[in-house]
Enzyme design. Sequence first.
Site, PDB file in Angstrom:
ATOM      1  N   GLU A 200       8.696  14.338   0.201  1.00  0.00           N
ATOM      2  CA  GLU A 200       8.829  13.180  -0.691  1.00  0.00           C
ATOM      3  C   GLU A 200      10.276  12.853  -1.076  1.00  0.00           C
ATOM      4  OE1 GLU A 200       6.353  13.944  -4.076  1.00  0.00           O
ATOM      5  OE2 GLU A 200       4.515  13.843  -2.931  1.00  0.00           O
ATOM      6  N   GLU A 391      -0.453  16.011   1.469  1.00  0.00           N
ATOM      7  CA  GLU A 391      -0.781  16.343   0.075  1.00  0.00           C
ATOM      8  C   GLU A 391      -1.752  15.317  -0.486  1.00  0.00           C
ATOM      9  OE1 GLU A 391       2.314  16.729  -2.876  1.00  0.00           O
ATOM     10  OE2 GLU A 391       3.485  18.035  -1.580  1.00  0.00           O
TER      11      GLU A 391
END
Length: 477
Positions: A200, A391
């Site tokens: 991320e 995720e």
Amino acid sequence: MNRRELLKQMAIGAAGLSISPQLMATNSRFSFRDFSKTDFGADFKWGVATAAYQIEGAWNTDGKGESVWDRFTHKKGKIHNNENGDIACDFYHRYNDDIDLLKQINLNVFRFSISWSRIIPQGRGSVNQKGIDFYHRVIDACLERGIEPWITLYHWDLPQALEDKGGWANRDIIAHFSEYVYIVAKEYGTKVKHWMVFNEPMAFTGLGYLAGLHAPGKKNIGLFKKAVHHTVVCQAEGGRILREIVPDGEIGTTFSLSAIHPKTQQKKHVEAARRMDAMFNRLFIEPCLGLGYPSDAFPYLRTLDKIMLPGDEEKMKFDFDFHGVQNYFRIVSQFSLFPPMMWANQVKPKKLVNDKSELTDMGWEVYPEGIYEVIAKVAAYKGVKKIIVTENGAAFPDVVIDGQVHDHQRIDFFNKYLNQVLRAKKEGMPVEGYFVWSLMDNFEWAEGFKPRFGLIHVDYNTQKRTIKDSGYWFRDL
Ligand code: IFM
């Protein structure tokens, strides 16, 4: 009667009484799901994800250097209850038992990250053999149990010594990161075949250099833009180094992505949503696909060009084997004069008209269609070969009662989100894996230990682990 109803009836029959679907989920043996594992195909990867700082603890053990998260959490007032990851889940000492638990819940991919400052304490220069040995032990523990290790090279914990020199905002980071990637790939590349460069990037650049809510706690648009650009170059450079050293590996990287919807179809809100999309969803994925920065939707991003050096456009590109999609919530946006950089604001779910949304403990809206939308968005890019949901998960206020955790809300969440993943797959999108965030409850950054995301409950006073019903739900899947 469709399959779902049939399973529901069977569950009720088995229980010998009539109970609601939610209650059924309180006992994994009776819980139903709208699919079976085989619906996803035999090659689909099922796993869990974790990150070094959030679970390992041992922050200064065996020669580990200080990271930005060690420094940040040791300052007062930065983290909920002034908590820190000094001990966290003590995974550094308990990894063997934890990987045993992972085996028990039948998920056979373990995604974890490497702490850069455990390997190279000062970020560059001398290597710490004890740090190297630790990850060999973790990898071996996985392989012995038939669990596939997937490594993330960087999940936000920059060595503090590099931050002292400007961190991601200093172009020298490209050379230091390359050296780190080279060392780690050489060390573990014969054993580990699945790699992700970053976790991320929007989160660690945006929250770390612009919002100041995460380490290193800076609030500076100039630093943020430099950090973005250097991260984009490192993302591709890391991919190139991995491919050279692990030619038989699968190389990917991950992105946090959200469905972004305008509050209404009014032009100003639609445009605000496009700007948000450029910033939050497109900023890191498009440069590596050769599309450059998404300034078509957000002209302000043209200022990033000023940071680029000749040749950078090429250096930003890399053809990843897979793109990791990480999805947690939807963003509803509206036009706003503030903050001036975006001219767009997020509308809190509870402020939406006719809002009926369920919120997680993070205050995030449960919006299962969102995962389908972001998979579709990524699948539509030319050059995307494979998508892995690296995720997805939810925090709920779990409690242990008589040695059990009946986290039926989380089971419901997984059931709904996995259904949407399956929908994408059935429509032909190349989604080939799903990893739960997270294996166990852990240190949730600025929110400290309060939000619990795990399939395994952790009592932080005793370090006792308790598999939650959601863990058994995955085991039985
Ligand atoms: O805990 C984080 C993780 O480190 C990155 N993705 C989102 C998770 C939940 O907030």
